[in-house]
Enzyme design. Structure first.
Site, mmCIF file in Angstrom:
data_model
loop_
_atom_site.group_PDB
_atom_site.id
_atom_site.type_symbol
_atom_site.label_atom_id
_atom_site.label_comp_id
_atom_site.label_asym_id
_atom_site.label_seq_id
_atom_site.Cartn_x
_atom_site.Cartn_y
_atom_site.Cartn_z
ATOM 1 N N PHE A 121 86.532 203.652 77.693
ATOM 2 C CA PHE A 121 86.311 204.823 76.841
ATOM 3 C C PHE A 121 87.554 205.697 76.902
ATOM 4 O O PHE A 121 87.996 206.095 77.976
ATOM 5 C CB PHE A 121 85.088 205.634 77.285
ATOM 6 C CG PHE A 121 84.796 206.771 76.336
ATOM 7 C CD1 PHE A 121 84.151 206.546 75.124
ATOM 8 C CD2 PHE A 121 85.219 208.064 76.626
ATOM 9 C CE1 PHE A 121 83.915 207.592 74.229
ATOM 10 C CE2 PHE A 121 84.986 209.110 75.732
ATOM 11 C CZ PHE A 121 84.329 208.867 74.537
ATOM 12 N N ASP A 206 94.597 205.942 81.930
ATOM 13 C CA ASP A 206 93.770 207.062 81.482
ATOM 14 C C ASP A 206 93.065 207.603 82.715
ATOM 15 O O ASP A 206 92.111 207.010 83.219
ATOM 16 C CB ASP A 206 92.768 206.563 80.433
ATOM 17 C CG ASP A 206 91.814 207.667 79.958
ATOM 18 O OD1 ASP A 206 91.697 208.698 80.636
ATOM 19 O OD2 ASP A 206 91.169 207.460 78.918
ATOM 20 N N LYS A 235 89.508 216.811 81.631
ATOM 21 C CA LYS A 235 88.307 217.108 82.414
ATOM 22 C C LYS A 235 88.547 218.130 83.539
ATOM 23 O O LYS A 235 88.595 219.310 83.278
ATOM 24 C CB LYS A 235 87.709 215.810 82.932
ATOM 25 C CG LYS A 235 86.993 215.016 81.821
ATOM 26 C CD LYS A 235 86.094 213.946 82.377
ATOM 27 C CE LYS A 235 85.431 213.083 81.335
ATOM 28 N NZ LYS A 235 84.252 213.684 80.736
HETATM 29 C C1 LIG Z 1 88.346 208.075 80.689
HETATM 30 C C2 LIG Z 1 88.148 209.042 79.577
HETATM 31 N N1 LIG Z 1 89.112 209.185 78.662
HETATM 32 C C3 LIG Z 1 88.991 210.060 77.648
HETATM 33 C C4 LIG Z 1 87.858 210.816 77.500
HETATM 34 C C5 LIG Z 1 87.756 211.769 76.355
HETATM 35 O O1 LIG Z 1 87.936 213.066 76.799
HETATM 36 P P1 LIG Z 1 87.472 214.302 75.886
HETATM 37 O O2 LIG Z 1 86.010 214.223 75.756
HETATM 38 O O3 LIG Z 1 87.979 215.501 76.647
HETATM 39 O O4 LIG Z 1 88.168 214.152 74.578
HETATM 40 C C6 LIG Z 1 86.824 210.698 78.426
HETATM 41 C C7 LIG Z 1 85.582 211.486 78.280
HETATM 42 O O5 LIG Z 1 84.550 211.154 78.804
HETATM 43 C C8 LIG Z 1 86.979 209.794 79.492
HETATM 44 O O6 LIG Z 1 86.006 209.617 80.400
#
Ligand SMILES: Cc1ncc(COP(=O)(O)O)c(C=O)c1O
Length: 379
Positions: A121, A206, A235
């Site tokens: 994700f 990520d 986050k």
């Molecule tokens: C690993 C990862 N990358 C990206 C995101 C996306 O972040 P945002 O919701 O701040 O756009 C998330 C959100 O859960 C995530 O867990």
């Protein structure tokens, strides 16, 4: 718009690991704004920093330099181990979007593909959705931006086979978060590092969910001892205040020049001040040092539950895997009993609590979870 299937609760406040709803009921929050509130809710130091900054300067625009943003960039650089230049964004998706643009520009014409993992994700913008390895989330939004391929997580040979002469980067989470809390193996990340170096593609981690201390290091890549070329954060970076960041090694970062990327709010001093206060508080309270002990404690407690067949994850990012697909019902029952956790898969319950949580609070959480499991599984 009805973009969320919301829980039947309206929250009105929170302090530390506790949330309060409009009926005055209290909850032990082991989700922490989905891994965002590493210091818990309404941390005084972050609140003070926000209030002070709000009274001074909120949004000068990126026509100007500003002190908190530059201090934060330095802090991110230092936390990575003394490397990298920083672009500041407002969310995880935006940070990943920026990282994808960056590696495409760096790789040069003709090299635009990004190899990602099934089950990953990366966000909800079109490019980060295309990077996300969950086909169900693409439905209704195609055609998505081209160039994203998905192969099996933890299968280095599959990644090797997917890299070709048009590949710009490999993008992975060190631990799949939304994909069920599945940690990478060390061998997998080491193999990706070697693959990226051999084939001159960028290795991008990520760290939106794994970062800012969750694994007991600032970044999960440090827990694995595998350094990427680029990593993204969001986050917990601002303890819940919207902010994201891309950190890239100098040579890659240098390919972005004026006009290549930008954001009205990215790098605003208000969010940067919140992130600086978060760094200070996590460090001042030695919270990262305490993660392994709390992680081990929670893991053992969860393993002792009768219905739990496996506990997986890293640091304070753990999932209790059940023998059956009742995680949703168990979480709903737990919520009624005053515990916030979530079903990250039909059979897995995720814990990403504030790093400030104590072992007795973890014990309380597991006690409530056990009672929820008894209720659901006996039914
Ligand atoms: C690993 C990862 N990358 C990206 C995101 C996306 O972040 P945002 O919701 O701040 O756009 C998330 C959100 O859960 C995530 O867990």
């Amino acid at each position: 718009m009805e973009t969320y299937s919301r829980l039947p609760i309206t929250v009105s406040g929170g302090k530390g690991v506790r949330l309060v709803d409009t009926e005055g009921r209290e909850y032990l929050d082991c989700l922490g704004g989905i891994a965002s509130c590493a210091l818990g809710h309404a941390d005084d130091r972050v609140a003070d920093a926000i209030a002070r900054q709000a009274a001074s300067l909120v949004q000068p625009s990126n026509f100007f330099r500003n002190v908190p943003a530059e201090q934060l960039a330095t802090r991110l650089h230092e936390s990575a181990g003394g490397w990298g230049r920083v672009f500041l964004a407002n969310s995880g998706a935006e940070a990943n979007e920026a990282a994808i643009k960056l590696v495409r520009k760096w790789a040069g014409r003709g090299r635009f593909k990004v190899v990602c993992a099934e089950g990953s994700f990366h966000g909800r913008t079109l490019a980060t959705l295309a990077a996300t390895g969950q086909a169900a989330k693409w439905e209704g939004f195609e055609p998505l931006p081209a160039g994203f391929t998905h192969v099996t997580y933890n299968d280095a040979a599959a990644f090797d086979a997917a890299v070709d002469s048009e590949t710009a980067a490999i993008l992975v989470e060190p631990v799949l978060g939304e994909g069920g809390v599945v940690p990478a193996t060390r061998e997998f990340l080491e193999a990706l590092r070697a693959l990226a170096t051999d084939r001159s593609v960028a290795l991008v981690f990520d760290e939106v969910q794994t970062g800012m201390g969750r694994t007991g290091n600032w970044w999960a890549f440090q827990a694995y001892g595998v350094t990427p070329d680029v990593f993204t954060a969001a986050k917990a970076l601002g303890n819940g205040v919207p902010i994201g960041a891309v950190v890239a090694r100098d040579e890659i970062a240098a390919t972005f020049g004026p006009g290549d990327h930008g954001s009205t709010f990215g790098g605003n001093p208000l969010a940067a001040a919140a992130a600086l206060a978060t760094f200070d508080a996590l460090e001042g309270d030695h919270l990262l040092d305490l993660v392994p002990e709390k992680s081990e404690f929670l893991r053992r407690q969860l393993e002792d539950l009768p219905y739990v067949v496996e506990v997986r994850g890293l640091g304070l990012m753990l999932a209790a895997v059940l023998g059956t697909n009742v995680a949703g019902s168990v979480c709903a029952s737990a919520l009624e009993k005053g515990l916030v956790v979530n079903a990250v898969a039909p059979d897995a319950i995720r814990f990403v609590p504030p790093l400030t949580i104590t072992t007795s609070e973890l014990e309380e959480a597991v006690r409530i979870l056990r009672s929820a499991m008894d209720e659901v599984l006996e039914r």
